[in-house]
Scaffold this motif. Structure first.
Motif, PDB file in Angstrom:
ATOM      1  N   VAL A 218       0.905  -1.023   0.054  1.00  0.00           N
ATOM      2  CA  VAL A 218      -0.063   0.013  -0.060  1.00  0.00           C
ATOM      3  C   VAL A 218       0.831   1.248  -0.180  1.00  0.00           C
ATOM      4  O   VAL A 218       1.926   1.206   0.647  1.00  0.00           O
ATOM      5  N   VAL A 219       0.443   2.108  -0.908  1.00  0.00           N
ATOM      6  CA  VAL A 219       1.309   3.339  -0.887  1.00  0.00           C
ATOM      7  C   VAL A 219       0.469   4.653  -0.261  1.00  0.00           C
ATOM      8  O   VAL A 219      -0.519   4.880  -0.724  1.00  0.00           O
ATOM      9  N   VAL A 220       0.922   5.241   0.673  1.00  0.00           N
ATOM     10  CA  VAL A 220       0.367   6.480   1.411  1.00  0.00           C
ATOM     11  C   VAL A 220       0.958   7.502   1.550  1.00  0.00           C
ATOM     12  O   VAL A 220       2.145   7.656   1.780  1.00  0.00           O
ATOM     13  N   ALA A 221       0.559   8.523   1.378  1.00  0.00           N
ATOM     14  CA  ALA A 221       1.262   9.876   1.590  1.00  0.00           C
ATOM     15  C   ALA A 221       0.743  10.811   2.367  1.00  0.00           C
ATOM     16  O   ALA A 221      -0.650  10.959   2.805  1.00  0.00           O
ATOM     17  N   ALA A 222       1.538  11.720   3.119  1.00  0.00           N
ATOM     18  CA  ALA A 222       0.883  12.798   4.204  1.00  0.00           C
ATOM     19  C   ALA A 222       1.844  13.916   4.100  1.00  0.00           C
ATOM     20  O   ALA A 222       3.008  13.672   3.610  1.00  0.00           O
ATOM     21  N   GLY A 223       1.302  14.981   4.437  1.00  0.00           N
ATOM     22  CA  GLY A 223       2.463  16.156   4.734  1.00  0.00           C
ATOM     23  C   GLY A 223       3.346  15.890   5.852  1.00  0.00           C
ATOM     24  O   GLY A 223       2.993  14.930   6.569  1.00  0.00           O
ATOM     25  N   GLU A 224       4.532  16.717   5.913  1.00  0.00           N
ATOM     26  CA  GLU A 224       5.460  16.209   7.146  1.00  0.00           C
ATOM     27  C   GLU A 224       4.921  16.218   8.564  1.00  0.00           C
ATOM     28  O   GLU A 224       5.633  15.579   9.340  1.00  0.00           O
TER      29      GLU A 224
ATOM     30  N   VAL B 246      -3.084  14.568  -4.031  1.00  0.00           N
ATOM     31  CA  VAL B 246      -4.462  14.526  -4.862  1.00  0.00           C
ATOM     32  C   VAL B 246      -4.151  14.308  -6.326  1.00  0.00           C
ATOM     33  O   VAL B 246      -4.854  13.256  -6.939  1.00  0.00           O
ATOM     34  N   ALA B 247      -3.282  14.839  -7.103  1.00  0.00           N
ATOM     35  CA  ALA B 247      -2.857  14.563  -8.236  1.00  0.00           C
ATOM     36  C   ALA B 247      -2.310  13.000  -8.376  1.00  0.00           C
ATOM     37  O   ALA B 247      -2.744  12.451  -9.371  1.00  0.00           O
ATOM     38  N   ALA B 248      -1.467  12.612  -7.343  1.00  0.00           N
ATOM     39  CA  ALA B 248      -1.167  11.226  -7.239  1.00  0.00           C
ATOM     40  C   ALA B 248      -2.100  10.167  -7.001  1.00  0.00           C
ATOM     41  O   ALA B 248      -2.139   9.235  -7.445  1.00  0.00           O
ATOM     42  N   LEU B 249      -3.150  10.773  -6.401  1.00  0.00           N
ATOM     43  CA  LEU B 249      -4.271   9.798  -6.274  1.00  0.00           C
ATOM     44  C   LEU B 249      -5.003   9.678  -7.451  1.00  0.00           C
ATOM     45  O   LEU B 249      -5.405   8.504  -7.917  1.00  0.00           O
ATOM     46  N   ARG B 250      -5.106  10.712  -8.247  1.00  0.00           N
ATOM     47  CA  ARG B 250      -5.941  10.670  -9.587  1.00  0.00           C
ATOM     48  C   ARG B 250      -4.974   9.725 -10.579  1.00  0.00           C
ATOM     49  O   ARG B 250      -5.616   9.330 -11.370  1.00  0.00           O
ATOM     50  N   THR B 251      -3.768   9.851 -10.702  1.00  0.00           N
ATOM     51  CA  THR B 251      -3.145   9.020 -11.572  1.00  0.00           C
ATOM     52  C   THR B 251      -2.761   7.467 -10.878  1.00  0.00           C
ATOM     53  O   THR B 251      -2.211   6.437 -11.681  1.00  0.00           O
ATOM     54  N   GLY B 252      -3.300   7.069  -9.808  1.00  0.00           N
ATOM     55  CA  GLY B 252      -3.001   5.781  -9.458  1.00  0.00           C
ATOM     56  C   GLY B 252      -1.573   5.425  -8.529  1.00  0.00           C
ATOM     57  O   GLY B 252      -1.446   4.588  -8.307  1.00  0.00           O
ATOM     58  N   GLU B 253      -0.986   6.591  -8.363  1.00  0.00           N
ATOM     59  CA  GLU B 253       0.351   6.588  -7.701  1.00  0.00           C
ATOM     60  C   GLU B 253       0.281   6.351  -6.476  1.00  0.00           C
ATOM     61  O   GLU B 253       1.112   5.504  -5.850  1.00  0.00           O
ATOM     62  N   LEU B 254      -0.901   6.596  -5.597  1.00  0.00           N
ATOM     63  CA  LEU B 254      -1.098   6.604  -4.469  1.00  0.00           C
ATOM     64  C   LEU B 254      -2.419   5.632  -4.191  1.00  0.00           C
ATOM     65  O   LEU B 254      -3.369   5.596  -5.117  1.00  0.00           O
ATOM     66  N   ASP B 255      -2.368   5.114  -3.097  1.00  0.00           N
ATOM     67  CA  ASP B 255      -3.700   4.273  -2.673  1.00  0.00           C
ATOM     68  C   ASP B 255      -4.343   5.230  -1.709  1.00  0.00           C
ATOM     69  O   ASP B 255      -5.796   5.290  -1.806  1.00  0.00           O
ATOM     70  N   LEU B 256      -3.767   5.855  -0.650  1.00  0.00           N
ATOM     71  CA  LEU B 256      -4.354   6.632   0.114  1.00  0.00           C
ATOM     72  C   LEU B 256      -3.376   8.049   0.264  1.00  0.00           C
ATOM     73  O   LEU B 256      -2.283   7.733   0.318  1.00  0.00           O
ATOM     74  N   ALA B 257      -4.221   9.006   1.031  1.00  0.00           N
ATOM     75  CA  ALA B 257      -3.370  10.120   1.478  1.00  0.00           C
ATOM     76  C   ALA B 257      -4.181  11.075   2.718  1.00  0.00           C
ATOM     77  O   ALA B 257      -5.285  10.720   3.027  1.00  0.00           O
ATOM     78  N   LEU B 258      -3.394  11.397   3.602  1.00  0.00           N
ATOM     79  CA  LEU B 258      -4.002  12.134   4.793  1.00  0.00           C
ATOM     80  C   LEU B 258      -3.838  13.569   4.202  1.00  0.00           C
ATOM     81  O   LEU B 258      -2.534  13.902   4.329  1.00  0.00           O
ATOM     82  N   LEU B 259      -4.695  14.356   4.455  1.00  0.00           N
ATOM     83  CA  LEU B 259      -4.769  15.592   4.046  1.00  0.00           C
ATOM     84  C   LEU B 259      -5.071  16.539   5.496  1.00  0.00           C
ATOM     85  O   LEU B 259      -6.047  16.116   5.972  1.00  0.00           O
TER      86      LEU B 259
ATOM     87  N   SER C 276      -7.614  -2.174  -1.831  1.00  0.00           N
ATOM     88  CA  SER C 276      -7.008  -3.345  -1.679  1.00  0.00           C
ATOM     89  C   SER C 276      -7.142  -3.680  -0.013  1.00  0.00           C
ATOM     90  O   SER C 276      -7.615  -2.917   0.750  1.00  0.00           O
ATOM     91  N   PRO C 277      -7.146  -5.052   0.046  1.00  0.00           N
ATOM     92  CA  PRO C 277      -7.262  -5.568   1.568  1.00  0.00           C
ATOM     93  C   PRO C 277      -5.936  -4.715   2.540  1.00  0.00           C
ATOM     94  O   PRO C 277      -6.287  -4.445   3.611  1.00  0.00           O
ATOM     95  N   ALA C 278      -4.775  -4.755   1.876  1.00  0.00           N
ATOM     96  CA  ALA C 278      -3.828  -3.863   2.552  1.00  0.00           C
ATOM     97  C   ALA C 278      -3.911  -2.520   2.888  1.00  0.00           C
ATOM     98  O   ALA C 278      -3.911  -2.027   3.970  1.00  0.00           O
ATOM     99  N   ALA C 279      -4.463  -1.687   2.030  1.00  0.00           N
ATOM    100  CA  ALA C 279      -5.076  -0.423   2.190  1.00  0.00           C
ATOM    101  C   ALA C 279      -6.011  -0.553   2.962  1.00  0.00           C
ATOM    102  O   ALA C 279      -6.398   0.682   4.105  1.00  0.00           O
ATOM    103  N   ALA C 280      -7.089  -1.223   3.008  1.00  0.00           N
ATOM    104  CA  ALA C 280      -8.168  -1.354   4.151  1.00  0.00           C
ATOM    105  C   ALA C 280      -7.734  -1.736   5.460  1.00  0.00           C
ATOM    106  O   ALA C 280      -8.276  -0.936   6.471  1.00  0.00           O
ATOM    107  N   ALA C 281      -6.904  -2.624   5.574  1.00  0.00           N
ATOM    108  CA  ALA C 281      -6.013  -2.425   7.133  1.00  0.00           C
ATOM    109  C   ALA C 281      -5.394  -1.569   7.646  1.00  0.00           C
ATOM    110  O   ALA C 281      -5.726  -1.323   8.608  1.00  0.00           O
ATOM    111  N   LEU C 282      -4.823  -0.722   6.632  1.00  0.00           N
ATOM    112  CA  LEU C 282      -4.077   0.387   7.116  1.00  0.00           C
ATOM    113  C   LEU C 282      -5.110   1.651   7.461  1.00  0.00           C
ATOM    114  O   LEU C 282      -4.943   2.217   8.726  1.00  0.00           O
ATOM    115  N   THR C 283      -6.237   1.647   6.798  1.00  0.00           N
ATOM    116  CA  THR C 283      -7.358   2.613   7.017  1.00  0.00           C
ATOM    117  C   THR C 283      -7.918   2.194   8.400  1.00  0.00           C
ATOM    118  O   THR C 283      -8.156   3.156   8.977  1.00  0.00           O
ATOM    119  N   ALA C 284      -8.108   0.764   8.728  1.00  0.00           N
ATOM    120  CA  ALA C 284      -8.791   0.459   9.940  1.00  0.00           C
ATOM    121  C   ALA C 284      -7.839   0.715  11.151  1.00  0.00           C
ATOM    122  O   ALA C 284      -8.184   1.058  12.215  1.00  0.00           O
TER     123      ALA C 284
END
Length: 302
Positions: free
Chosen positions: A96-102, A136-149, A286-294
């Motif tokens: 799972v690929v996730v992004a957030a600010g520092e 947001v741009a990376a979510l649109r291209t599929g580069e990220l699964d999740l992002a925290l804003l 994906s199940p991996a992204a769902a697990a991280l979300t939980a």
């Protein structure tokens, strides 16, 4: 068709740069070039125009990219099904690929990843530092699964944003700073704040930008002196050295406050900033992204 060629094509399309795509894929640039050429030969289709500033998708390449992303997502689903079928202990595996600010990358997400590693050691998390617009741009291209804003308000037609928590903010300075020494007489007001030096997170940080807007509104004829950093550590270090003030997430300065290296400025209070969990509305979770979300809610103040 070898999906490695598709993955390389998608990376080049997203970066519009062969070198950047090679770094992202951990491949030699010559390998990336060869794979793109192999895909063009197999499809009998020119996918990119090679220009001095980089590579740009052709019209046919843009149409192909949408289909390639669908194939790669289908491959991801297939691998997740295979992985879950092989896990008799109920543990989820995957990537799972996730992004957030520092702010969140440094204060919250290490604990999330550590907990996920204990509960689901088969999940590999790729953590990236990105601001809102880039994420947001990376979510649109599929580069990220999740992002925290860190955004109180979001309105994206194709990106779903779910409120997760609220992150407390605090205005801090060195205990030796004049603002801290004079605060015993009276709390600091906005007029006094507008006369101070500030070391803030880079432009695009939502709470820093709002703070600057308020400073400028309250400053009158005074021009606040503001330095922006791409690194929170740089801002903290300047403030701890007594050079000025900073508005930061409390989680980023909790240790320094407890140790007495920083102190909270007595004066105006600042509303907590919302933490939003963002994902593409039409993409499969994906199940991996769902697990991280939980796991995420257990690591934020509620």
């Amino acid at each position: 068709m070898d999906t490695r060629l598709l993955r390389t094509f998608a990376a080049v399309a997203r970066t519009e740069n062969l070198t950047a795509a090679a770094e992202r894929l951990h491949l030699a640039q010559s390998t990336v070039t060869a794979q793109v050429q192999a895909l063009e030969k197999e499809l009998d289709l020119r996918l990119f125009d090679r220009l001095p500033r980089g590579v740009v998708l052709t019209g046919a390449g843009r149409e192909a990219l949408a289909q390639v992303e669908a194939v790669l997502e289908a491959e991801s689903r297939l691998r997740a099904v295979a992985a879950s079928a092989g896990g008799a202990d109920g543990r989820v595996t995957g990537h799972v690929v996730v992004a957030a600010g520092e702010t969140l990358v440094s204060a919250r997400l290490p604990g999330v990843i550590a907990a996920l590693r204990r509960s689901h050691p088969g999940i590999e998390v790729d953590l990236r530092t990105m601001g809102t617009a880039t994420a947001v741009a990376a979510l649109r291209t599929g580069e990220l699964d999740l992002a925290l804003l860190l955004e109180d308000e979001t309105a994206f037609r194709d990106i779903s944003c779910t409120p997760l928590a609220r992150e407390p903010l605090v205005l801090v300075c060195s205990p030796e700073h004049p603002v801290a020494r004079n605060a015993a007489d009276a709390p600091v007001d906005w007029a006094e704040l507008a006369r101070q030096d500030y070391f803030l997170h880079e432009q695009g940080c939502s709470y820093s930008d709002r703070f600057v807007d308020r400073l400028l509104t309250e400053a009158g004829g005074t021009q606040p002196r503001i330095t922006r950093f791409g690194s929170l550590e740089a801002a903290r270090s300047c403030v701890a050295a007594g050079l000025g003030l900073s508005l930061l997430a409390r989680a980023n300065v909790a240790d320094a406050l407890a140790a007495g290296r920083l102190t909270q400025v007595p004066g105006p209070r600042f509303p907590d900033v919302a933490v939003q969990l963002a994902r593409h509305r039409r993409r499969w979770l994906s199940p991996a992204a769902a697990a991280l979300t939980a796991e995420l809610p257990h690591h934020f103040p509620q």
